[in-house]
Design an enzyme around this catalytic site. Structure first.
Site, PDB file in Angstrom:
ATOM      1  N   GLY A 195      48.410  11.337 -60.872  1.00  0.00           N
ATOM      2  CA  GLY A 195      49.602  11.176 -60.062  1.00  0.00           C
ATOM      3  C   GLY A 195      50.797  11.607 -60.896  1.00  0.00           C
ATOM      4  O   GLY A 195      50.951  11.161 -62.041  1.00  0.00           O
ATOM      5  N   ARG A 228      47.442  18.943 -68.009  1.00  0.00           N
ATOM      6  CA  ARG A 228      47.357  19.296 -66.589  1.00  0.00           C
ATOM      7  C   ARG A 228      48.590  20.144 -66.253  1.00  0.00           C
ATOM      8  O   ARG A 228      49.712  19.730 -66.531  1.00  0.00           O
ATOM      9  CB  ARG A 228      47.294  18.039 -65.704  1.00  0.00           C
ATOM     10  N   GLN A 259      40.725  10.506 -54.051  1.00  0.00           N
ATOM     11  CA  GLN A 259      41.832   9.585 -54.366  1.00  0.00           C
ATOM     12  C   GLN A 259      42.196   8.728 -53.154  1.00  0.00           C
ATOM     13  O   GLN A 259      42.654   7.592 -53.298  1.00  0.00           O
ATOM     14  CB  GLN A 259      43.079  10.371 -54.821  1.00  0.00           C
ATOM     15  N   ASP A 275      53.656  17.157 -56.521  1.00  0.00           N
ATOM     16  CA  ASP A 275      53.483  17.407 -57.957  1.00  0.00           C
ATOM     17  C   ASP A 275      54.553  18.333 -58.507  1.00  0.00           C
ATOM     18  O   ASP A 275      54.856  18.313 -59.705  1.00  0.00           O
ATOM     19  CB  ASP A 275      52.099  17.978 -58.233  1.00  0.00           C
ATOM     20  N   LYS A 330      48.403  17.585 -53.685  1.00  0.00           N
ATOM     21  CA  LYS A 330      46.936  17.584 -53.679  1.00  0.00           C
ATOM     22  C   LYS A 330      46.371  18.543 -52.635  1.00  0.00           C
ATOM     23  O   LYS A 330      46.863  18.590 -51.508  1.00  0.00           O
ATOM     24  CB  LYS A 330      46.456  16.156 -53.402  1.00  0.00           C
TER      25      LYS A 330
HETATM   26  O1  MRU Z   1      45.144  15.182 -59.025  1.00  0.00           O
HETATM   27  P1  MRU Z   1      46.030  13.993 -58.851  1.00  0.00           P
HETATM   28  O2  MRU Z   1      45.309  12.778 -58.367  1.00  0.00           O
HETATM   29  O3  MRU Z   1      46.875  13.741 -60.066  1.00  0.00           O
HETATM   30  O4  MRU Z   1      47.017  14.425 -57.693  1.00  0.00           O
HETATM   31  C1  MRU Z   1      47.973  13.515 -57.247  1.00  0.00           C
HETATM   32  C2  MRU Z   1      48.785  14.019 -56.118  1.00  0.00           C
HETATM   33  O5  MRU Z   1      48.609  15.102 -55.625  1.00  0.00           O
HETATM   34  C3  MRU Z   1      49.908  13.119 -55.681  1.00  0.00           C
HETATM   35  O6  MRU Z   1      50.150  13.245 -54.311  1.00  0.00           O
HETATM   36  C4  MRU Z   1      51.183  13.512 -56.446  1.00  0.00           C
HETATM   37  O7  MRU Z   1      50.934  13.573 -57.814  1.00  0.00           O
HETATM   38  C5  MRU Z   1      52.278  12.567 -56.182  1.00  0.00           C
HETATM   39  S1  MRU Z   1      52.007  10.992 -56.889  1.00  0.00           S
HETATM   40  C6  MRU Z   1      53.298   9.996 -56.557  1.00  0.00           C
END
Ligand code: MRU
Length: 338
Positions: free
Chosen positions: A46, A79, A186, A227, A238
């Site tokens: 996240g 990442r 998730q 992100d 995501k």
């Molecule tokens: O791969 P992840 O689980 O880190 O991806 C998370 C997301 O896409 C969330 O929607 C995004 O980071 C916003 S979190 C407040």
């Protein structure tokens, strides 16, 4: 509410998000390399939570006496898509540079204090996002969300789920539909668990059911996190978010993105420049270690997609709600002073 990440005298303690909801286990990262591994392996994930973890990783590295550039580079290579990672590392770098000439104990103390401060600020930011977004949520309807943009994805409260929490706190009677969010699940593992813990009425659906329910008239709005948001309002989130956004527009359902200012990347003119993380094929071919596809099948696994700004009804930030044209409204919000 669940504690996602904390600084302790033993190290950085995180709830292990790879084990939820089956086990509630905490991991202690005792050096910056362990923090980098936790981010890469998605023990913590996240965008805002990744930023907090990176800041704490930098502080740990300074405390260990490791080479500062190596610490920052190692954390930056974990990442690529969530810009909060780079935002947090840059903030820690600027502070470190400003401490030049001070004694080591003082430098360590200030770096640790800053990382802890970033965590605390993140909770306040999520609450501000929630209070700005609550009025957008229609009363008596269902909110659809994708992935997990909740307390687990932040230092607490959440962005998209923060909007939902604030709407409920303001007296609205709403429920939530959570997309399961293949391949890493998730939605099924984290959003469903987190909302259930808080007693928020939640229904789990598979990703390919979103169109069916968006057409049904039951969904009052979609709220997701982000992100990275480019200067024109294109949103990386995501993988699967883009499909939901197109289906929302087709069915006249408002599509809201909730994110802190630290998720803006105004250096990028559009979403075309956003780096998309490619993850391991095993996340697609296997579910909890069990193969669901033939061996040697070719696999693609982009972890994020980009939703063009024309599908985004509004972006909810801690400084208020902005709408198109995003080139102007996002620039007016700015990147903040820190
Ligand atoms: O791969 P992840 O689980 O880190 O991806 C998370 C997301 O896409 C969330 O929607 C995004 O980071 C916003 S979190 C407040």
């Amino acid at each position: 509410m669940v504690e996602t990440i904390q600084w302790t005298t033993d190290g950085v303690v995180m709830i292990d998000q790879t084990r939820l909801p089956r086990e509630e286990q905490y991991v202690t990262c005792r050096d910056y390399r362990e923090v980098a591994r936790a981010i890469r392996d998605m023990i913590i994930r996240g965008a805002p939570a990744i930023g907090v973890a990176a800041a704490m990783g930098v502080a740990l590295g300074v405390q260990e006496g490791a080479d500062f550039e190596t610490v920052c580079d190692t954390l930056a290579r974990t990442r690529p898509t969530a810009v909060n990672l780079f935002w947090a590392i840059d903030r820690m770098k600027r502070l470190y540079a400003s401490l030049d000439g001070l004694d080591r104990a003082h430098v360590v103390a200030r770096m640790v204090e800053e990382a802890r401060q970033i965590r605390l600020e993140d909770i306040d930011i999520c609450k501000a996002i929630g209070s700005h977004g609550a009025s957008l949520v229609p009363d008596g309807k269902t909110v659809l969300t994708h992935c997990n943009a909740g307390a687990l994805a932040t230092a607490g409260y959440g962005t998209a789920l923060g909007v939902i929490r604030a709407a409920i706190e303001s007296g609205k009677r709403i429920d939530v539909f959570a997309d399961e969010t293949r391949p890493f699940l998730q939605g099924a593992r984290l959003t469903a668990w987190e909302l259930q813990q808080d007693g928020i009425p939640t229904t789990l659906i598979t990703d390919n059911m979103a169109g069916h329910f968006l057409h049904s008239g039951r969904i009052g709005c979609v709220v997701v996190g982000a992100d990275r948001i480019a200067a024109n309002g294109d949103v990386a989130n995501k993988v699967g978010t883009y499909s939901v956004a197109v289906l929302a527009k087709e069915n006249n359902v408002p599509f809201y993105v909730a994110a802190p200012i630290s998720t803006l990347d105004l250096t990028l003119a559009s979403g075309d420049g956003i780096p998309i993380e490619q993850r391991a094929a095993a996340e697609v071919t296997h579910v909890f270690g069990v193969a669901i596809a033939p061996e040697h099948i070719r696999v693609e696994n982009p972890a994020f997609d980009v939703t063009p700004a024309r599908y985004v009804t509004a972006i909810i930030t801690e400084r208020g709600v902005v709408r198109a044209p995003y080139e102007h409204s996002l620039a007016a919000l700015g990147r903040g002073t820190k």
